[in-house]
Motif scaffolding. Sequence first.
Motif, mmCIF file in Angstrom:
data_model
loop_
_atom_site.group_PDB
_atom_site.id
_atom_site.type_symbol
_atom_site.label_atom_id
_atom_site.label_comp_id
_atom_site.label_asym_id
_atom_site.label_seq_id
_atom_site.Cartn_x
_atom_site.Cartn_y
_atom_site.Cartn_z
ATOM 1 N N UNK A 195 0.833 -1.210 0.000
ATOM 2 C CA UNK A 195 0.000 0.000 0.000
ATOM 3 C C UNK A 195 0.867 1.259 0.000
ATOM 4 N N UNK A 196 1.958 1.211 0.763
ATOM 5 C CA UNK A 196 2.870 2.364 0.785
ATOM 6 C C UNK A 196 3.486 2.600 -0.603
ATOM 7 N N UNK A 197 3.900 1.475 -1.250
ATOM 8 C CA UNK A 197 4.474 1.619 -2.600
ATOM 9 C C UNK A 197 3.445 2.161 -3.587
ATOM 10 N N UNK A 198 2.192 1.687 -3.490
ATOM 11 C CA UNK A 198 1.137 2.168 -4.393
ATOM 12 C C UNK A 198 0.886 3.652 -4.161
ATOM 13 N N UNK A 199 0.856 4.058 -2.895
ATOM 14 C CA UNK A 199 0.622 5.479 -2.580
ATOM 15 C C UNK A 199 1.726 6.363 -3.158
ATOM 16 N N UNK A 200 2.977 5.917 -2.941
ATOM 17 C CA UNK A 200 4.104 6.703 -3.464
ATOM 18 C C UNK A 200 4.067 6.744 -5.003
ATOM 19 N N UNK A 201 3.781 5.601 -5.630
ATOM 20 C CA UNK A 201 3.735 5.565 -7.101
ATOM 21 C C UNK A 201 2.609 6.453 -7.643
ATOM 22 N N UNK A 202 1.457 6.484 -6.961
ATOM 23 C CA UNK A 202 0.343 7.345 -7.392
ATOM 24 C C UNK A 202 0.737 8.814 -7.328
ATOM 25 N N UNK A 203 1.363 9.214 -6.225
ATOM 26 C CA UNK A 203 1.776 10.615 -6.100
ATOM 27 C C UNK A 203 2.822 10.979 -7.147
ATOM 28 N N UNK A 204 3.744 10.065 -7.407
ATOM 29 C CA UNK A 204 4.766 10.336 -8.433
ATOM 30 C C UNK A 204 4.127 10.425 -9.827
ATOM 31 N N UNK A 205 3.123 9.602 -10.106
ATOM 32 C CA UNK A 205 2.429 9.662 -11.407
ATOM 33 C C UNK A 205 1.700 10.990 -11.560
ATOM 34 N N UNK A 206 1.048 11.451 -10.475
ATOM 35 C CA UNK A 206 0.377 12.756 -10.539
ATOM 36 C C UNK A 206 1.375 13.881 -10.787
ATOM 37 N N UNK A 207 2.506 13.799 -10.116
ATOM 38 C CA UNK A 207 3.524 14.842 -10.335
ATOM 39 C C UNK A 207 4.072 14.786 -11.764
ATOM 40 N N UNK A 208 4.233 13.555 -12.284
ATOM 41 C CA UNK A 208 4.701 13.421 -13.677
ATOM 42 C C UNK A 208 3.682 14.023 -14.652
#
Length: 281
Positions: free
Chosen positions: A229-242
């Motif tokens: 869940x932590x990895x998914x959260x971090x990946x989601x935020x990074x995708x939004x920033x991208x």
Amino acid sequence: MLEKPQPASDVFKSWIHLQCRRLGLPVYRVFEALDELVAIVEEARGVPMTAGCVVPRGDVLELLDDVRDSIPGELDDAQDVLDHKDKLVGDARAIADKTVTTANNEAQDTVENARDSADRILADAKAQADRMVSEATAHAEQLVDDANDTAERTVEGGRQEYEDLTTRARSEADRMIESGQASYDRSVADGTEEQARLVAQTEVVQAARAESARVIDGAHAESDRMRSECDVYVDTKLAEFEEFLTGTIRSVGRGRQQLRTGSGVPDYGTDPADDFRRPRR
């Protein structure tokens, strides 16, 4: 018996008389006086042995006076013109030459004035064009500077947002990992304690082992789930920033393209930072 036709000269003379009488001109009196002179000479008594004749002097002189008085004064003026034709022609030629010279001088002055006016207008137009180009260049440079400033502010805001999100995500991941590790340690401790308690009990040792393994597996599963869940959260935020950075780059590229093509003031559209800061549902 047919009448003898009149000569052509008599017919013409008669026609001239008729036209002069109809128009009221004094010239017809000349022809009448001449006709009367001709009639006097034809009817005069001839001198024997000669070709001469005797005519009444008073009548002839009176008719000649009528002829002199009836001749228009324009004939004298015409004769004067004929007598002085060379002088008149010379004067007219001199006047014509003077007129042509004056016209040429005026035409040359007009052309020079028009050339000077055209040069002045061309210089003014060139100066105005240079001024307009300078103003357009300054405006374009100002627009480019504004666009660069906006892009830099947007990128800086995105970088700061990215760092904040990364920091929060790292903190959340560390917290979740620590929580999972603590839960795992507690589960392991509980399992070990339970195992030690059940070791002495022969009949429940197998059940204790199974429960201990289940608790340990559950702790591992919970830890893996929290890490995922932590990895998914971090990946989601990074995708939004991208996505935010991609929109920003497209806006900057579109603004620069509009500036290069001169299509007007760039329209950067909606600020990508607003979309990035807007919470997603």
